[in-house]
Design an enzyme around this catalytic site. Structure first.
Site, PDB file in Angstrom:
ATOM      1  N   SER A  12      10.244  -5.716  54.944  1.00 41.47           N
ATOM      2  CA  SER A  12       8.835  -5.702  54.545  1.00 41.47           C
ATOM      3  C   SER A  12       7.919  -6.256  55.619  1.00 41.47           C
ATOM      4  CB  SER A  12       8.655  -6.530  53.269  1.00 41.47           C
ATOM      5  OG  SER A  12       8.944  -7.897  53.536  1.00 41.47           O
ATOM      6  N   SER A  17      13.116 -10.683  53.886  1.00 37.09           N
ATOM      7  CA  SER A  17      13.896  -9.509  54.281  1.00 37.09           C
ATOM      8  C   SER A  17      14.445  -9.660  55.695  1.00 37.09           C
ATOM      9  CB  SER A  17      13.060  -8.234  54.156  1.00 37.09           C
ATOM     10  OG  SER A  17      11.895  -8.294  54.961  1.00 37.09           O
ATOM     11  N   CYS A 101       7.266  -0.185  41.088  1.00 38.30           N
ATOM     12  CA  CYS A 101       7.605   0.170  42.467  1.00 38.30           C
ATOM     13  C   CYS A 101       9.098   0.009  42.721  1.00 38.30           C
ATOM     14  CB  CYS A 101       6.806  -0.681  43.446  1.00 38.30           C
ATOM     15  SG  CYS A 101       7.194  -0.360  45.181  1.00 38.30           S
ATOM     16  N   CYS A 223      -0.591  -4.726  47.120  1.00 34.44           N
ATOM     17  CA  CYS A 223      -0.843  -4.365  48.516  1.00 34.44           C
ATOM     18  C   CYS A 223      -2.031  -3.428  48.657  1.00 34.44           C
ATOM     19  CB  CYS A 223       0.406  -3.719  49.105  1.00 34.44           C
ATOM     20  SG  CYS A 223       0.826  -2.101  48.391  1.00 34.44           S
TER      21      CYS A 223
END
Length: 422
Positions: A12, A17, A101, A223
């Site tokens: 990300s 991550s 998502c 986002c």
């Protein structure tokens, strides 16, 4: 000699991550990093950090000496996540696009891309979560045919993988994974951070030249909104529907608003000219009025009953004890990081459930997901479609006057006074 396992890690541009990919490398796996672009910043005039995040993800791959790929799911995100987000708000609900998502993008589109296009043996993400499988068990999993019908055949998938809470209970993210439908994807997923705390993850990043992601602020919110005003953003897509702010106590009109769908239960109402804060406690979808109450602990904010959509059960659909007894004790939450609430589930014939909380909880809202837990296991979740009467309504003996909190097209199996059919 056994071949090196290939793990494709979603990056990300953040520290979690990045450390996940690092730990996979340390375990000796062949790691590929993939950055997913889910929102096209060219669509809006506002600020979006996608380009900077992509650069940071690429730099992580350079530091770790692993291949980097970028894939665009802008179209899929718009169709499956953002459109759902708008539709839910238009109905007056409060959606959670992060949960949607993960269901449609990360554990469907990305999973299939990693396996089919990059030849992955498994995928990995930086989520703070665990499964019931050890790494080597993940690599031994075979493709499972997608289930057909309303419920999975409990004998079709033997030893289904369970989704378990992380060691860091505060950072745990099983809440956001509670709608991941594919057992095939979940059984081939590694969560390298599942046994770690956030502070230890930061320490690992600092010791391994990942300072550029360590120094970034943790991403919060949606986002596609970025730093923009939420109300202004939503009104770019939905038509204003002016209405009144009305006191729940005496029906006095206190002010006006641009649309009842802009407010969620428990939210502070911005009403000009009032000294004390007022909070949203009810919404009338027919008249477009928003009912408010003084004090953040007003009894109109508290409820102990809700009904969900058909629940998605992660490992066992539905749990055997719920099928047998039609009722089951467990815990639930409807916001990330809120304390788990003891409850009793009552199963309906269509797979929906009534949830009766042991104690009334504040600011339940339709559109949110009720996520269920039994010990360390995240059982699954269902979208909240209907709310029971508030403590204030029950105190006044007005159960029959409860304001509708769902679309007429989503009528539930009603019990008297919105009680579950016990």
């Amino acid at each position: 000699m056994q071949a090196v396992r290939h793990v494709v890690c979603a990056l990300s541009g953040g520290v979690d991550s990045a450390v996940a990919a690092l730990l996979l490398r340390r375990r000796g796996y062949q790691v590929t990093g993939v950055f997913m672009k889910n929102w096209d910043s060219l669509d809006e005039h506002g600020v979006c950090t996608a380009d900077k995040d992509c650069e940071d993800a690429y730099r992580v791959c350079q530091i770790l000496d692993i291949p980097f790929h970028q894939v665009s799911y802008v179209k899929e995100y718009w169709n499956d996540v953002f459109s759902d987000f708008l539709n839910e708000y238009e109905k007056g609900r409060t959606p959670n696009p992060d949960i949607v998502c993960n269901k449609h993008i990360k554990f469907s589109c990305f999973f299939h891309y990693a396996v089919d296009n990059l030849g992955a043996d498994a995928i990995a993400t930086g989520h703070y979560a665990r499964t019931s499988l050890e790494d080597e068990e993940v690599f031994e999993q075979k493709h499972i045919k997608k289930p057909e019908g309303l419920f999975r055949n409990r004998f079709e998938v033997r030893n289904a993988v369970k989704l378990l809470q992380a060691a860091d209970s505060f950072k745990g993210q099983t809440f956001f994974l509670s709608q991941v439908f594919s057992q095939d994807a979940l059984r081939r997923t590694i969560f390298p951070l599942g046994g770690l705390t956030k502070e230890f993850v930061k320490k690992i990043a600092a010791e391994n030249r990942l300072h550029h992601v360590l120094q970034k602020k943790e991403s919060m919110g949606m986002c596609f909104i970025g730093k923009r005003n939420f109300e202004h953003f939503l009104l770019q897509y939905l038509q204003p529907r002016p209405g009144h702010f009305i006191s729940i106590e005496d029906n006095k009109v206190l002010g006006t608003h641009k649309g009842w769908f802009l407010y969620t239960l428990g939210q502070r109402a911005n009403i000009g000219g009032l000294r004390e804060p007022w909070y949203v406690v009810e919404k009338d979808s027919v008249k477009g009025d928003v009912f408010v109450a003084p004090r953040t602990d007003h009894p109109a904010l508290y409820r102990d009953l809700l009904r969900t959509s058909r629940v998605h059960w992660i490992a066992e659909e539905p749990p055997a004890v719920l099928v047998r007894d039609k009722m089951m004790e467990c815990h639930f939450r409807f916001r990330h990081q809120m304390a788990l609430v003891p409850c009793v589930l009552t199963l309906n014939q269509d797979g929906t459930v009534w949830v009766t909380a042991v104690q009334a909880v504040r600011a339940l809202a339709t559109g949110q997901f009720a996520v269920f837990y039994k010990g360390d296991e995240c059982l699954g979740s269902g979208k909240i479609l209907r709310l029971g009467p508030s403590a204030y309504t029950l105190q006044k003996g007005q159960c029959g006057a409860e304001v509708a909190t769902e679309s007429p097209t989503d009528s539930p199996e009603d019990g008297p006074g919105l009680s579950p059919l016990l």
